[in-house]
Design a protein around this motif. Structure first.
Motif, PDB file in Angstrom:
ATOM      1  N   UNK A 109       1.190  -1.242  -0.355  1.00 36.15           N
ATOM      2  CA  UNK A 109      -0.240  -0.034  -0.160  1.00 36.15           C
ATOM      3  C   UNK A 109       1.074   1.622   0.153  1.00 36.15           C
ATOM      4  N   UNK A 110       0.245   2.220  -0.682  1.00 30.31           N
ATOM      5  CA  UNK A 110       1.186   3.808  -0.616  1.00 30.31           C
ATOM      6  C   UNK A 110       0.589   4.580  -0.888  1.00 30.31           C
ATOM      7  N   UNK A 111       0.911   5.783  -0.065  1.00 31.37           N
ATOM      8  CA  UNK A 111       0.109   7.293  -0.202  1.00 31.37           C
ATOM      9  C   UNK A 111       0.758   7.974  -1.368  1.00 31.37           C
ATOM     10  N   UNK A 112       0.174   8.265  -1.684  1.00 26.28           N
ATOM     11  CA  UNK A 112       0.776   9.223  -2.718  1.00 26.28           C
ATOM     12  C   UNK A 112      -0.119  10.956  -2.406  1.00 26.28           C
ATOM     13  N   UNK A 113       1.058  11.730  -2.855  1.00 30.63           N
ATOM     14  CA  UNK A 113       0.213  12.625  -2.963  1.00 30.63           C
ATOM     15  C   UNK A 113       1.124  13.514  -5.128  1.00 30.63           C
ATOM     16  N   UNK A 114       0.279  14.091  -5.065  1.00 34.46           N
ATOM     17  CA  UNK A 114       0.049  14.636  -6.788  1.00 34.46           C
ATOM     18  C   UNK A 114       0.006  16.497  -7.331  1.00 34.46           C
ATOM     19  N   UNK A 115       0.883  16.778  -7.107  1.00 32.64           N
ATOM     20  CA  UNK A 115       1.017  18.113  -6.920  1.00 32.64           C
ATOM     21  C   UNK A 115      -0.252  18.861  -8.381  1.00 32.64           C
ATOM     22  N   UNK A 116      -0.622  20.202  -7.782  1.00 27.82           N
ATOM     23  CA  UNK A 116      -1.432  20.562  -9.800  1.00 27.82           C
ATOM     24  C   UNK A 116      -0.754  20.670 -10.144  1.00 27.82           C
ATOM     25  N   UNK A 117      -1.467  20.645 -11.644  1.00 22.04           N
ATOM     26  CA  UNK A 117      -1.121  20.227 -12.905  1.00 22.04           C
ATOM     27  C   UNK A 117       0.365  19.069 -13.025  1.00 22.04           C
ATOM     28  N   UNK A 118       0.663  18.474 -12.396  1.00 20.65           N
ATOM     29  CA  UNK A 118       1.538  17.359 -12.295  1.00 20.65           C
ATOM     30  C   UNK A 118       0.234  16.564 -12.932  1.00 20.65           C
ATOM     31  N   UNK A 119       1.628  15.201 -13.380  1.00 16.38           N
ATOM     32  CA  UNK A 119       1.163  13.957 -14.195  1.00 16.38           C
ATOM     33  C   UNK A 119       2.521  13.103 -13.829  1.00 16.38           C
ATOM     34  N   UNK A 120       1.313  11.871 -13.820  1.00 14.26           N
ATOM     35  CA  UNK A 120       2.235  10.615 -13.654  1.00 14.26           C
ATOM     36  C   UNK A 120       2.173   9.469 -14.902  1.00 14.26           C
ATOM     37  N   UNK A 121       2.655   9.223 -15.916  1.00  8.60           N
ATOM     38  CA  UNK A 121       2.642   8.208 -16.895  1.00  8.60           C
ATOM     39  C   UNK A 121       3.279   6.839 -16.108  1.00  8.60           C
ATOM     40  N   UNK A 122       2.136   5.784 -15.372  1.00  5.21           N
ATOM     41  CA  UNK A 122       2.472   4.882 -14.869  1.00  5.21           C
ATOM     42  C   UNK A 122       2.937   3.204 -15.828  1.00  5.21           C
ATOM     43  N   UNK A 123       3.680   2.576 -16.068  1.00  4.21           N
ATOM     44  CA  UNK A 123       4.201   1.509 -16.920  1.00  4.21           C
ATOM     45  C   UNK A 123       3.080   0.479 -16.562  1.00  4.21           C
ATOM     46  N   UNK A 124       3.615  -0.169 -17.316  1.00  5.80           N
ATOM     47  CA  UNK A 124       3.098  -1.570 -17.139  1.00  5.80           C
ATOM     48  C   UNK A 124       3.322  -2.268 -15.760  1.00  5.80           C
ATOM     49  N   UNK A 125       2.515  -2.855 -14.948  1.00  5.01           N
ATOM     50  CA  UNK A 125       3.390  -3.577 -13.936  1.00  5.01           C
ATOM     51  C   UNK A 125       2.256  -4.856 -13.281  1.00  5.01           C
ATOM     52  N   UNK A 126       2.791  -5.364 -12.694  1.00  6.19           N
ATOM     53  CA  UNK A 126       2.266  -6.537 -12.089  1.00  6.19           C
ATOM     54  C   UNK A 126       1.163  -6.085 -10.893  1.00  6.19           C
ATOM     55  N   UNK A 127       0.414  -7.227 -10.826  1.00  8.39           N
ATOM     56  CA  UNK A 127      -0.934  -7.188  -9.852  1.00  8.39           C
ATOM     57  C   UNK A 127      -2.442  -6.429 -10.348  1.00  8.39           C
ATOM     58  N   UNK A 128      -2.720  -6.071  -9.397  1.00  9.91           N
ATOM     59  CA  UNK A 128      -4.918  -6.086  -9.658  1.00  9.91           C
ATOM     60  C   UNK A 128      -4.091  -3.985  -8.430  1.00  9.91           C
ATOM     61  N   UNK A 129      -4.558  -3.295  -9.226  1.00 11.07           N
ATOM     62  CA  UNK A 129      -4.559  -1.719  -8.866  1.00 11.07           C
ATOM     63  C   UNK A 129      -5.892  -1.444  -7.356  1.00 11.07           C
ATOM     64  N   UNK A 130      -6.192  -1.343  -6.922  1.00 12.56           N
ATOM     65  CA  UNK A 130      -6.529  -0.965  -5.806  1.00 12.56           C
ATOM     66  C   UNK A 130      -6.584   1.055  -5.366  1.00 12.56           C
ATOM     67  N   UNK A 131      -7.575   2.119  -6.232  1.00 15.10           N
ATOM     68  CA  UNK A 131      -7.014   3.129  -5.784  1.00 15.10           C
ATOM     69  C   UNK A 131      -8.424   4.221  -4.582  1.00 15.10           C
ATOM     70  N   UNK A 132      -8.055   4.839  -3.791  1.00  9.88           N
ATOM     71  CA  UNK A 132      -8.972   5.854  -3.215  1.00  9.88           C
ATOM     72  C   UNK A 132      -8.388   7.166  -3.180  1.00  9.88           C
ATOM     73  N   UNK A 133      -9.385   7.742  -3.728  1.00 12.69           N
ATOM     74  CA  UNK A 133      -8.769   9.395  -3.277  1.00 12.69           C
ATOM     75  C   UNK A 133      -9.170   9.732  -2.011  1.00 12.69           C
ATOM     76  N   UNK A 134      -8.163  10.184  -0.853  1.00 14.62           N
ATOM     77  CA  UNK A 134      -8.624  10.397  -0.049  1.00 14.62           C
ATOM     78  C   UNK A 134      -9.586  12.046  -0.544  1.00 14.62           C
ATOM     79  N   UNK A 135      -8.447  12.835  -0.955  1.00 12.34           N
ATOM     80  CA  UNK A 135      -8.793  14.410  -1.009  1.00 12.34           C
ATOM     81  C   UNK A 135      -8.291  14.281  -2.288  1.00 12.34           C
ATOM     82  N   UNK A 136      -9.053  15.856  -3.195  1.00 15.79           N
ATOM     83  CA  UNK A 136      -8.834  16.920  -4.547  1.00 15.79           C
ATOM     84  C   UNK A 136      -9.686  15.768  -5.034  1.00 15.79           C
ATOM     85  N   UNK A 137      -9.229  16.230  -6.363  1.00 14.17           N
ATOM     86  CA  UNK A 137      -9.720  15.227  -7.975  1.00 14.17           C
ATOM     87  C   UNK A 137      -8.527  14.711  -9.141  1.00 14.17           C
ATOM     88  N   UNK A 138      -8.811  13.923  -8.871  1.00 14.00           N
ATOM     89  CA  UNK A 138      -7.328  13.205  -9.325  1.00 14.00           C
ATOM     90  C   UNK A 138      -7.970  12.830 -11.399  1.00 14.00           C
TER      91      UNK A 138
END
Length: 183
Positions: A109-138
């Motif tokens: 499990x990871x906590x992530x911070x994504x700052x305004x105006x930024x993006x992150x391209x994720x490569x293909x990887x193993x596993x099933x991803x479960x994502x929960x937005x805590x705050x903001x608009x993703x």
């Protein structure tokens, strides 16, 4: 050398030596240069999120394998402010390894911070991803489709497809990612 660099250096060297791999072979498997791998192993380079994902995918291990310290207590209280993040190249995407991968539990499990105006391209990887937005608009781009998530929205998807996290708002986005690994 920062503590997180020591942990990554130790874990990368341990995996490589345990498998009897040369730096050349690891470079071939991961697409990361031999020089960069050597710098990481010696704690002289703080790898980006993208670089660690390349190494994890090439060695077929979880991302948090590189962030895992020695086994800790069964009950563990964690405060994100006490964790050292892994930062992407553009300094707008911060990943905190909250609960590193453990083979018996089959998740990380990871906590992530994504700052305004930024993006992150994720490569293909193993596993099933479960994502929960805590705050903001993703905004999540998945299989060419863009979806917007706000506070308390969740999604689950196979992580073996490229996906991109985007913050097109003027506010910080905080979200959690749980990666589940089946047998």
């Amino acid at each position: 050398m920062e503590f997180i660099q020591e942990v990554i250096a130790h874990n990368l060297a341990h995996i490589r030596k345990k498998r009897g791999l040369s730096l050349d072979k690891v470079a071939e498997l991961t697409g990361v240069s031999k020089a960069m791998l050597a710098q990481i192993e010696h704690g002289k380079s703080n790898p980006t999120v993208t670089t660690l994902w390349k190494i994890a995918n090439g060695l077929q291990v979880s991302f948090s394998t590189f962030l895992k310290e020695a086994d800790g207590p069964i009950i563990e209280k964690i405060n994100i402010d006490q964790l050292k993040p892994i930062v992407d190249d553009d300094d707008g995407y911060f990943v905190y390894s909250v609960f590193p991968y453990h083979p018996e539990k089959k998740f990380e499990m990871y906590a992530v911070k994504l700052y305004p105006g930024y993006e992150h391209q994720s490569e293909k990887h193993l596993g099933e991803e479960h994502l929960l937005v805590q705050q903001g608009q993703l905004t999540l781009e998945l299989q060419g489709e863009q979806m917007t998530f706000t506070d308390n929205d969740m999604i689950r998807f196979p992580a073996n497809t490229r996906h991109r996290y985007m913050n097109t708002s003027n506010e910080l986005v905080r979200f959690f990612v749980l990666l589940y690994y089946q047998d």
